[in-house]
Design a protein around this motif. Structure first.
Motif, short mmCIF file in Angstrom:
data_model
loop_
_atom_site.label_atom_id
_atom_site.label_comp_id
_atom_site.label_asym_id
_atom_site.label_seq_id
_atom_site.Cartn_x
_atom_site.Cartn_y
_atom_site.Cartn_z
N GLN A 14 -10.01 45.51 -18.91
CA GLN A 14 -8.70 45.88 -18.43
C GLN A 14 -8.24 47.20 -19.04
OE1 GLN A 14 -6.46 42.36 -19.66
NE2 GLN A 14 -6.22 41.78 -17.53
N SER A 15 -8.11 48.22 -18.21
CA SER A 15 -7.52 49.47 -18.67
C SER A 15 -6.03 49.51 -18.35
CB SER A 15 -8.23 50.67 -18.02
OG SER A 15 -8.18 50.58 -16.63
N VAL A 16 -5.59 48.61 -17.47
CA VAL A 16 -4.17 48.43 -17.18
C VAL A 16 -3.86 46.96 -17.45
CG1 VAL A 16 -2.35 48.52 -15.45
CG2 VAL A 16 -4.21 50.21 -15.39
N LYS A 17 -3.02 46.71 -18.44
CA LYS A 17 -2.73 45.33 -18.83
C LYS A 17 -1.36 44.94 -18.29
CE LYS A 17 -2.84 42.19 -22.80
NZ LYS A 17 -3.97 41.41 -22.28
N VAL A 18 -1.26 43.75 -17.73
CA VAL A 18 -0.01 43.22 -17.21
C VAL A 18 0.37 41.97 -18.01
CG1 VAL A 18 1.22 42.31 -15.20
CG2 VAL A 18 -0.54 44.08 -14.90
N LEU A 19 1.52 42.02 -18.65
CA LEU A 19 2.02 40.89 -19.43
C LEU A 19 3.24 40.30 -18.73
CD1 LEU A 19 1.92 42.43 -23.04
CD2 LEU A 19 0.17 41.03 -21.94
N GLU A 20 3.21 39.01 -18.48
CA GLU A 20 4.37 38.30 -17.94
C GLU A 20 4.91 37.43 -19.08
OE1 GLU A 20 3.56 36.37 -14.24
OE2 GLU A 20 2.53 38.12 -13.40
N GLU A 21 6.04 37.83 -19.65
CA GLU A 21 6.53 37.22 -20.88
C GLU A 21 7.79 36.39 -20.63
OE1 GLU A 21 5.23 40.28 -24.29
OE2 GLU A 21 6.59 41.15 -22.80
N ASP A 22 7.89 35.27 -21.34
CA ASP A 22 9.00 34.35 -21.20
C ASP A 22 9.28 33.77 -22.58
OD1 ASP A 22 10.78 32.31 -20.72
OD2 ASP A 22 9.64 31.40 -19.08
N TYR A 23 10.36 34.24 -23.23
CA TYR A 23 10.70 33.83 -24.59
C TYR A 23 12.20 33.55 -24.70
CZ TYR A 23 6.07 35.64 -25.84
OH TYR A 23 4.72 35.86 -25.91
N PRO A 24 12.63 32.92 -25.80
CA PRO A 24 14.07 32.69 -25.99
C PRO A 24 14.87 34.00 -26.08
CG PRO A 24 12.79 31.27 -27.43
CD PRO A 24 11.83 32.25 -26.83
N TYR A 25 14.25 35.05 -26.60
CA TYR A 25 14.88 36.37 -26.67
C TYR A 25 13.80 37.43 -26.72
CZ TYR A 25 14.20 35.14 -31.61
OH TYR A 25 13.66 34.71 -32.80
N PHE A 26 14.19 38.68 -26.45
CA PHE A 26 13.22 39.77 -26.40
C PHE A 26 12.74 40.15 -27.80
CE2 PHE A 26 15.52 40.34 -22.37
CZ PHE A 26 14.44 40.41 -21.50
#
Length: 294
Positions: A14-26
């Motif tokens: 992967q030279s382009v990474k996609v993160l889908e993040e879900d947390y209580p806060y940033f």
């Protein structure tokens, strides 16, 4: 500013990474990384720090954060409550097109994208129809694989090159530095301010958090944030006041007190200095913008 160098883990495929993040806060510690980041806010709101820029963010906002640019996104206080059910969700697209080679970036067809990435080192915010387009594209990015993902990214960057709906955030370009001790102090002071800005906090209070004398702290804070302690505190307070005016429909007096101001005249002066509007003008301008959007 000497933030934490944040190393992005990515596979060799992967030279382009996609993160889908879900947390209580940033993630709320000052950091930077060599990759350029497209930050898409899916859910949540709070205050952003990008370079020397401070502002409010909410769901739907999109930022282009350049290589080595110090930044973090701090959720509103309600997200940190023990019984909070709120979530902070985002899509981050991280990439380093420099890996494709200088010859590629200097192609006449690609050079405008190279210029865009250079501009992103001051932080960019995307608005209007360009934001809507990029929002949809970011949601599809994780479905793209291999070369298709790179082409998908280049297509979106090319659209941004032609867009007039982009705002530059930071006044200066930051040079990459790394000092864990300084980073810890800066983050401690910023967190202290964010927790206490609506109280009567002083320069001496902030200096104690950093374990420095007031004179040393003034030099330290200005060096690492490009702002005086007073400037920084006022920008946080006025940013909070803007949200209160728009979202809670409080009176100007209530907003001033809730933002840490006990002198209305001083509050009004600071509000005009930072936003270029009086509180009533700001509220009217926001209502007009919202009516146009509807």
């Amino acid at each position: 500013m000497k933030p934490l160098l944040f190393k992005i883990a990515k596979s060799e495929e992967q030279s382009v990474k996609v993160l889908e993040e879900d947390y209580p806060y940033f993630y709320d510690s000052l950091h930077y990384h060599i990759e350029t980041q497209i930050m898409v806010i899916l859910e949540g709101r709070g205050t952003y720090f990008i370079g020397d820029a401070i502002g409010n963010f909410t769901a739907g906002d999109i930022f282009l954060i350049g290589s080595n640019l110090p930044h973090f996104f701090r959720s509103d206080p309600s997200y940190y409550a023990a019984d909070s059910c709120l979530r902070a969700k985002n899509i981050s697209i991280l990439f380093a097109l420099e890996n494709l080679g200088e010859a590629f970036l200097n192609l006449p067809e690609v050079y405008p994208i190279k210029s865009l990435l250079q501009a992103s080192k001051r932080g960019l915010q995307v608005h209007g129809s360009s934001r809507e387009r990029l929002f949809r594209a970011a949601q599809k990015a994780s479905q793209k694989k291999g070369l298709r993902r790179i082409l998908h990214l280049l297509k979106q960057l090319n659209h941004l090159v032609m867009s007039e709906e982009i705002t530059t955030l930071s006044h200066i370009v930051f040079e990459p530095m790394s000092s864990p001790g300084d980073t810890k102090k800066v983050n401690s002071v910023v967190h202290f301010i964010m927790l206490n800005f609506n109280k009567d906090i002083s320069l001496a209070d902030a200096a104690d958090v950093a374990n420095l004398s007031t004179n040393s702290f003034c030099r330290f804070f200005k060096k690492h944030t490009r702002k005086t302690f007073s400037q920084f505190l006022n920008e946080i307070r006025i940013g909070h006041a803007c949200k209160q005016l728009i979202e809670e429909a409080y009176s100007v007096k209530e907003v001033a007190f809730d933002s840490g101001y006990y002198n209305i005249s001083y509050f009004n002066r600071q509000f005009k200095l930072i936003t270029s509007y009086t509180p009533s003008e700001y509220l009217k301008a926001h209502k007009n913008t919202r009516n146009l959007a509807n």
